[in-house]
Design a protein around this motif. Structure first.
Motif, PDB file in Angstrom:
ATOM      1  N   UNK A 185      41.763  42.609  23.707  1.00 48.38           N
ATOM      2  CA  UNK A 185      40.698  41.321  24.119  1.00 48.38           C
ATOM      3  C   UNK A 185      39.827  41.872  25.342  1.00 48.38           C
ATOM      4  N   UNK A 186      38.432  41.785  25.264  1.00 47.08           N
ATOM      5  CA  UNK A 186      37.563  42.270  26.253  1.00 47.08           C
ATOM      6  C   UNK A 186      37.752  41.070  27.340  1.00 47.08           C
ATOM      7  N   UNK A 187      37.115  41.709  28.523  1.00 47.64           N
ATOM      8  CA  UNK A 187      37.187  40.780  29.671  1.00 47.64           C
ATOM      9  C   UNK A 187      36.472  39.258  29.357  1.00 47.64           C
ATOM     10  N   UNK A 188      37.259  38.327  29.937  1.00 50.92           N
ATOM     11  CA  UNK A 188      36.781  36.960  29.662  1.00 50.92           C
ATOM     12  C   UNK A 188      36.794  36.266  31.211  1.00 50.92           C
ATOM     13  N   UNK A 189      36.096  35.610  31.477  1.00 51.40           N
ATOM     14  CA  UNK A 189      35.821  34.736  32.568  1.00 51.40           C
ATOM     15  C   UNK A 189      36.921  33.664  32.557  1.00 51.40           C
ATOM     16  N   UNK A 190      37.671  33.426  33.416  1.00 44.87           N
ATOM     17  CA  UNK A 190      38.979  32.573  33.610  1.00 44.87           C
ATOM     18  C   UNK A 190      38.749  31.290  34.331  1.00 44.87           C
ATOM     19  N   UNK A 191      37.509  31.323  35.000  1.00 44.91           N
ATOM     20  CA  UNK A 191      36.969  29.953  35.414  1.00 44.91           C
ATOM     21  C   UNK A 191      35.988  29.420  34.967  1.00 44.91           C
ATOM     22  N   UNK A 192      35.951  28.013  35.007  1.00 43.21           N
ATOM     23  CA  UNK A 192      34.817  27.209  34.468  1.00 43.21           C
ATOM     24  C   UNK A 192      33.739  26.966  35.466  1.00 43.21           C
ATOM     25  N   UNK A 193      32.496  26.792  34.684  1.00 43.77           N
ATOM     26  CA  UNK A 193      31.393  26.738  35.731  1.00 43.77           C
ATOM     27  C   UNK A 193      31.469  25.465  36.545  1.00 43.77           C
ATOM     28  N   UNK A 194      32.150  24.478  36.119  1.00 49.27           N
ATOM     29  CA  UNK A 194      32.302  23.106  36.849  1.00 49.27           C
ATOM     30  C   UNK A 194      33.451  23.235  38.102  1.00 49.27           C
ATOM     31  N   UNK A 195      34.297  24.399  37.719  1.00 49.45           N
ATOM     32  CA  UNK A 195      34.990  24.404  39.052  1.00 49.45           C
ATOM     33  C   UNK A 195      34.457  24.660  40.456  1.00 49.45           C
ATOM     34  N   UNK A 196      34.459  23.936  41.230  1.00 42.56           N
ATOM     35  CA  UNK A 196      33.899  24.045  42.450  1.00 42.56           C
ATOM     36  C   UNK A 196      34.846  25.038  43.614  1.00 42.56           C
ATOM     37  N   UNK A 197      35.071  26.277  43.442  1.00 42.47           N
ATOM     38  CA  UNK A 197      35.964  27.085  44.003  1.00 42.47           C
ATOM     39  C   UNK A 197      35.504  27.636  45.223  1.00 42.47           C
ATOM     40  N   UNK A 198      36.157  27.855  46.308  1.00 44.27           N
ATOM     41  CA  UNK A 198      35.966  28.475  47.570  1.00 44.27           C
ATOM     42  C   UNK A 198      36.287  29.743  47.509  1.00 44.27           C
ATOM     43  N   UNK A 211      40.505  36.071  45.793  1.00 42.27           N
ATOM     44  CA  UNK A 211      41.191  35.133  46.827  1.00 42.27           C
ATOM     45  C   UNK A 211      40.487  33.977  46.937  1.00 42.27           C
ATOM     46  N   UNK A 212      40.897  32.761  46.555  1.00 42.83           N
ATOM     47  CA  UNK A 212      40.455  31.406  46.663  1.00 42.83           C
ATOM     48  C   UNK A 212      41.164  30.543  47.623  1.00 42.83           C
ATOM     49  N   UNK A 213      40.135  29.981  48.797  1.00 43.75           N
ATOM     50  CA  UNK A 213      40.776  29.249  49.584  1.00 43.75           C
ATOM     51  C   UNK A 213      40.895  27.802  49.372  1.00 43.75           C
ATOM     52  N   UNK A 214      42.011  27.058  49.536  1.00 42.72           N
ATOM     53  CA  UNK A 214      42.145  25.702  49.273  1.00 42.72           C
ATOM     54  C   UNK A 214      43.166  25.725  48.135  1.00 42.72           C
ATOM     55  N   UNK A 215      43.025  24.694  47.322  1.00 37.58           N
ATOM     56  CA  UNK A 215      43.825  24.597  45.986  1.00 37.58           C
ATOM     57  C   UNK A 215      43.339  25.614  44.900  1.00 37.58           C
ATOM     58  N   UNK A 216      44.419  26.432  44.477  1.00 40.90           N
ATOM     59  CA  UNK A 216      44.131  27.122  43.231  1.00 40.90           C
ATOM     60  C   UNK A 216      44.122  26.596  42.242  1.00 40.90           C
ATOM     61  N   UNK A 217      43.218  26.663  41.025  1.00 36.12           N
ATOM     62  CA  UNK A 217      43.264  25.711  39.926  1.00 36.12           C
ATOM     63  C   UNK A 217      44.532  26.207  38.938  1.00 36.12           C
ATOM     64  N   UNK A 218      44.965  25.386  38.149  1.00 39.36           N
ATOM     65  CA  UNK A 218      45.898  25.634  37.318  1.00 39.36           C
ATOM     66  C   UNK A 218      45.825  26.892  36.463  1.00 39.36           C
ATOM     67  N   UNK A 219      46.552  27.802  36.063  1.00 35.67           N
ATOM     68  CA  UNK A 219      46.432  28.711  35.083  1.00 35.67           C
ATOM     69  C   UNK A 219      46.040  28.488  33.933  1.00 35.67           C
ATOM     70  N   UNK A 220      45.427  28.959  33.335  1.00 35.40           N
ATOM     71  CA  UNK A 220      44.998  28.720  31.706  1.00 35.40           C
ATOM     72  C   UNK A 220      45.819  29.682  31.115  1.00 35.40           C
ATOM     73  N   UNK A 221      45.991  29.513  29.784  1.00 37.32           N
ATOM     74  CA  UNK A 221      46.731  30.549  28.927  1.00 37.32           C
ATOM     75  C   UNK A 221      46.059  31.914  29.018  1.00 37.32           C
ATOM     76  N   UNK A 222      46.464  33.183  28.607  1.00 40.49           N
ATOM     77  CA  UNK A 222      45.959  34.318  28.592  1.00 40.49           C
ATOM     78  C   UNK A 222      44.757  34.130  27.542  1.00 40.49           C
ATOM     79  N   UNK A 223      43.496  34.583  27.668  1.00 42.39           N
ATOM     80  CA  UNK A 223      42.411  34.582  26.605  1.00 42.39           C
ATOM     81  C   UNK A 223      42.857  35.117  25.276  1.00 42.39           C
ATOM     82  N   UNK A 224      42.502  34.152  24.137  1.00 43.46           N
ATOM     83  CA  UNK A 224      42.632  34.394  22.580  1.00 43.46           C
ATOM     84  C   UNK A 224      44.176  34.864  22.319  1.00 43.46           C
ATOM     85  N   UNK A 225      44.983  34.177  22.933  1.00 43.82           N
ATOM     86  CA  UNK A 225      46.235  34.136  22.491  1.00 43.82           C
ATOM     87  C   UNK A 225      46.521  33.927  20.774  1.00 43.82           C
ATOM     88  N   UNK A 226      45.581  32.983  20.395  1.00 45.12           N
ATOM     89  CA  UNK A 226      45.627  32.659  18.883  1.00 45.12           C
ATOM     90  C   UNK A 226      45.785  33.775  17.774  1.00 45.12           C
TER      91      UNK A 226
END
Length: 135
Positions: A20-33, A111-126
């Motif tokens: 599985x090639x590199x996959x972005x694990x953050x959503x565009x709508x996440x406002x991460x610092x 490193x993200x300051x503040x609340x870290x988003x919940x872990x999503x499952x690894x990419x393409x586990x299906x």
């Protein structure tokens, strides 16, 4: 240094591989610092020997999940708390009646300051649920 292998000992045979090639694990709508991002990806290789039994469906998924967990523990030691991108390679080996699963898990630590988003499952586990994967 020389490496020796017994003449009559069979070598490990590759039965199958999923990459599985590199996959972005953050959503565009996440406002991460995001405070800092490492320059290079971090990678770990983990080997699981199965004693005289063929692997079952959950063995593959559990191996990938364990590898990811170990990689996250490794990046925490370097003051990072999230993987921005993740990729993995799972290879199944066979030698006689023994089987071995090798997982190479890689990620781009940050490193993200503040609340870290919940872990999503690894990419393409299906992909690992497919019945024909390593038969």
């Amino acid at each position: 240094m020389k490496w020796f292998r017994r003449r009559n000992e069979p070598s490990w045979e590759v039965v199958g591989c999923e990459c599985i090639d590199p996959v972005s694990m953050i959503d565009d709508d996440n406002d991460l610092d995001i405070m800092r991002v490492r320059d290079t990806t971090t990678c770990g290789t983990y080997i699981f020997d199965l004693a005289k039994r063929p692997p079952q469906g959950l063995d593959y998924a559990n191996a990938v999940l364990f590898a990811r967990q170990q990689l996250i523990q490794a990046i925490v030691k370097h003051n990072c708390n999230i993987l921005l991108e993740e990729s993995w390679t799972l290879t199944l080996y066979r030698k006689g009646r023994s089987h071995r699963i090798e997982v190479q898990y890689a990620g781009l630590p940050a490193y993200v300051s503040g609340k870290v988003p919940l872990l999503r499952p690894p990419p393409f586990m299906a992909v690992l649920e497919s019945q024909h994967l390593f038969s």
